[in-house]
Design a protein around this motif. Sequence first.
Motif, PDB file in Angstrom:
ATOM      1  N   LEU A   9      24.735 -28.469  11.382  1.00 28.13           N
ATOM      2  CA  LEU A   9      24.420 -27.042  11.554  1.00 28.13           C
ATOM      3  C   LEU A   9      25.683 -26.197  11.424  1.00 28.13           C
ATOM      4  O   LEU A   9      25.684 -25.158  10.760  1.00 28.13           O
ATOM      5  CB  LEU A   9      23.774 -26.805  12.924  1.00 28.13           C
ATOM      6  N   MET A  10      26.770 -26.634  12.067  1.00 26.12           N
ATOM      7  CA  MET A  10      28.019 -25.884  12.006  1.00 26.12           C
ATOM      8  C   MET A  10      28.596 -25.893  10.591  1.00 26.12           C
ATOM      9  O   MET A  10      29.103 -24.882  10.111  1.00 26.12           O
ATOM     10  CB  MET A  10      29.030 -26.483  12.993  1.00 26.12           C
ATOM     11  N   ASP A  12      26.905 -26.102   7.887  1.00 29.33           N
ATOM     12  CA  ASP A  12      26.063 -25.212   7.096  1.00 29.33           C
ATOM     13  C   ASP A  12      26.442 -23.755   7.338  1.00 29.33           C
ATOM     14  O   ASP A  12      26.508 -22.947   6.406  1.00 29.33           O
ATOM     15  CB  ASP A  12      24.595 -25.452   7.435  1.00 29.33           C
ATOM     16  N   LEU A  13      26.721 -23.439   8.608  1.00 31.17           N
ATOM     17  CA  LEU A  13      27.096 -22.070   8.957  1.00 31.17           C
ATOM     18  C   LEU A  13      28.431 -21.696   8.311  1.00 31.17           C
ATOM     19  O   LEU A  13      28.584 -20.597   7.751  1.00 31.17           O
ATOM     20  CB  LEU A  13      27.186 -21.941  10.478  1.00 31.17           C
ATOM     21  N   HIS A  16      28.658 -20.697   4.543  1.00 24.16           N
ATOM     22  CA  HIS A  16      28.033 -19.447   4.124  1.00 24.16           C
ATOM     23  C   HIS A  16      28.740 -18.904   2.879  1.00 24.16           C
ATOM     24  O   HIS A  16      29.969 -18.962   2.768  1.00 24.16           O
ATOM     25  CB  HIS A  16      28.111 -18.436   5.271  1.00 24.16           C
ATOM     26  N   THR A  95      21.538 -20.007  13.774  1.00 25.44           N
ATOM     27  CA  THR A  95      22.259 -20.398  12.564  1.00 25.44           C
ATOM     28  C   THR A  95      21.454 -20.060  11.309  1.00 25.44           C
ATOM     29  O   THR A  95      22.025 -19.633  10.297  1.00 25.44           O
ATOM     30  CB  THR A  95      22.601 -21.897  12.591  1.00 25.44           C
ATOM     31  N   LEU A  98      21.840 -16.284  10.842  1.00 25.15           N
ATOM     32  CA  LEU A  98      23.153 -15.913  10.326  1.00 25.15           C
ATOM     33  C   LEU A  98      23.332 -16.343   8.876  1.00 25.15           C
ATOM     34  O   LEU A  98      24.035 -15.678   8.104  1.00 25.15           O
ATOM     35  CB  LEU A  98      24.256 -16.522  11.200  1.00 25.15           C
ATOM     36  N   HIS A  99      22.719 -17.449   8.510  1.00 18.81           N
ATOM     37  CA  HIS A  99      22.837 -17.921   7.137  1.00 18.81           C
ATOM     38  C   HIS A  99      22.264 -16.907   6.142  1.00 18.81           C
ATOM     39  O   HIS A  99      22.695 -16.849   4.981  1.00 18.81           O
ATOM     40  CB  HIS A  99      22.117 -19.268   6.978  1.00 18.81           C
ATOM     41  N   LEU A 104      29.557 -13.196   7.005  1.00 17.26           N
ATOM     42  CA  LEU A 104      29.947 -13.645   8.339  1.00 17.26           C
ATOM     43  C   LEU A 104      31.462 -13.553   8.441  1.00 17.26           C
ATOM     44  O   LEU A 104      32.170 -13.554   7.431  1.00 17.26           O
ATOM     45  CB  LEU A 104      29.494 -15.089   8.593  1.00 17.26           C
ATOM     46  N   GLN A 106      34.884 -15.116  10.550  1.00 18.49           N
ATOM     47  CA  GLN A 106      35.388 -16.201  11.378  1.00 18.49           C
ATOM     48  C   GLN A 106      36.815 -15.911  11.833  1.00 18.49           C
ATOM     49  O   GLN A 106      37.685 -15.596  11.023  1.00 18.49           O
ATOM     50  CB  GLN A 106      35.360 -17.528  10.604  1.00 18.49           C
ATOM     51  N   GLU A 126      28.646 -11.836  13.132  1.00 18.57           N
ATOM     52  CA  GLU A 126      28.032 -11.163  11.982  1.00 18.57           C
ATOM     53  C   GLU A 126      28.564  -9.748  11.816  1.00 18.57           C
ATOM     54  O   GLU A 126      28.302  -9.114  10.794  1.00 18.57           O
ATOM     55  CB  GLU A 126      26.511 -11.148  12.100  1.00 18.57           C
ATOM     56  N   ILE A 156      29.493 -18.318  18.831  1.00 17.08           N
ATOM     57  CA  ILE A 156      28.652 -17.803  17.752  1.00 17.08           C
ATOM     58  C   ILE A 156      27.956 -16.553  18.273  1.00 17.08           C
ATOM     59  O   ILE A 156      27.192 -16.615  19.237  1.00 17.08           O
ATOM     60  CB  ILE A 156      27.602 -18.848  17.308  1.00 17.08           C
TER      61      ILE A 156
END
Length: 529
Positions: A9-10, A12-13, A16, A95, A98-99, A104, A106, A126, A156
């Motif tokens: 999951l992380m 994938d995030l 982005h 997630t 946000l995708h 996004l 960081q 976001e 997140i």
Amino acid sequence: MKTKEDTLLMQDLLAHDNIQKNLAVPQLAEKILNRGEGVLSATGAVCATTGAYTGRSPEDKFIVRDNMSDEHVDWGEINQPIDETVFDNLLQKVTAHLHNRDALFQFRGFAGADPNYRLPIDVITEYAWHSLFARQLFIPPTKGELETHESDFTVISAPTFKADPDTDGTNSETFILISFEKRIVLIGGTEYAGEIKKSIFSVMNYLLPQNNVLSMHCSANVGQEGDVALFFGLSGTGKTTLSADPYRRLIGDDEHGWSPNGIFNIEGGCYAKCINLSAQKEPQIYNAIRFGSVLENVVLDPSSREPDYDDTSLTENTRAAYPLENIDRIVTPSVAGHPNTIIFLTADASGTLPPISKLTKEQAMYHFLSGYTSKLAGTERGITQPEATFSACFGSPFLPLAPSRYAEMLGDKIDQFNSSVFLINTGWTGGSYGTGKRIKLSYTRAMVHAALEGELATIETVTDEIFGLDIPLHVPGVPDDVLVPKNAWADKQAYVNEAQALAVKFHDNFSKFTEASDDIRKAGPVYKG
């Protein structure tokens, strides 16, 4: 521990298509303005609003109850448990949400100025302005540190994702969830940036004591001779204002650790209240709000874009976030020795606590565990006027462990380093809120100066007949009739009634600390009702 599914999951995030990584301050400012997230003030600061949520949402904060947290966390109304499945489901939803966002942001950096105890963090948001907020409040990495950075905790933040309490298991559309096992903080449904800052503080309050470090909700500064002072207190009691002293160097304004080596700042910036801010009363803070700073819910003049710090139409909890280097006199890096003086700040709305009193070690432990103050308007949703409250260790909303754990550590350190402790009331005098007046900042500064310089060591004191506190009868720069609260009240019986009522509240609150010794228990107010 993160599962394979969590890791995917992380990944994938972070994969982005348009994730903006560790942007510089000018780049973030450009993004904020181009995306319409905020406007530029006349001082060069970015000004953003947070909508319906202009303060923290304590009833929407949860800690995931799992194998790691179960036996350590002090569960209750403050540390509300939430099931792992609720967290996992919301993590997947957030997630996915946000995708699908257009971009996004960081931030990779650290919490903790001492390299021996710092926490590598990721903050994924976001909003560009939330990323700028994180950059200014936490500690940015050097180029070399960024290349080798491996996050140990991830925040997140998805303010536009709103939970459905009926299906998601939350109390409202807003949620702040901490999983110590997965090392993730999940925030949704609120644009208030303070949740990002305080969630990491909660994490540090869980992790640091396990490494023999006392984590503290306090500001800190150091004098010309290297003497260190700590200022404990809840929001609105004066930690930021009083630690920004032109004659001392600032270590930090809100969050610190006390390790075997000394004091270190957990943050890399300041998050100052702006209500009624002026260049005359608080010049260091006023001048620190310039390009790269973030103004939160501050009203600007529509023509000049000058901030109107007296305007409370959005909230009284107006804020400014800025890096430490915006303050003229700071300690670099933000580490120092062991504290000589500890000051507990309280904004007493009853107007009965002394403006300053010297505490014995037992009184210090009593008042640290009590953490009495008045919640001031705007710091939490629903607070519109001062409300008496007891917040253990002057920061119970951010303490995952039992208050006694932090109190015992503080007591040991007071003994070990012979620190002097004072209780200073920055609240009301001459009457309670609505009748009396707020104690002048100039008087409070004079009292702080006298405490730090040792000027009160030989001054005659009188013991308060209700609270049992030793009150100095003279403080340079402060009228004598201000020092003894009863003398400042026109109606002496009204004072007695208010003071006795507050003393009873102290005793009622302290009854829950069954583990406290008799000596500490007896150090509270003399009047018991």
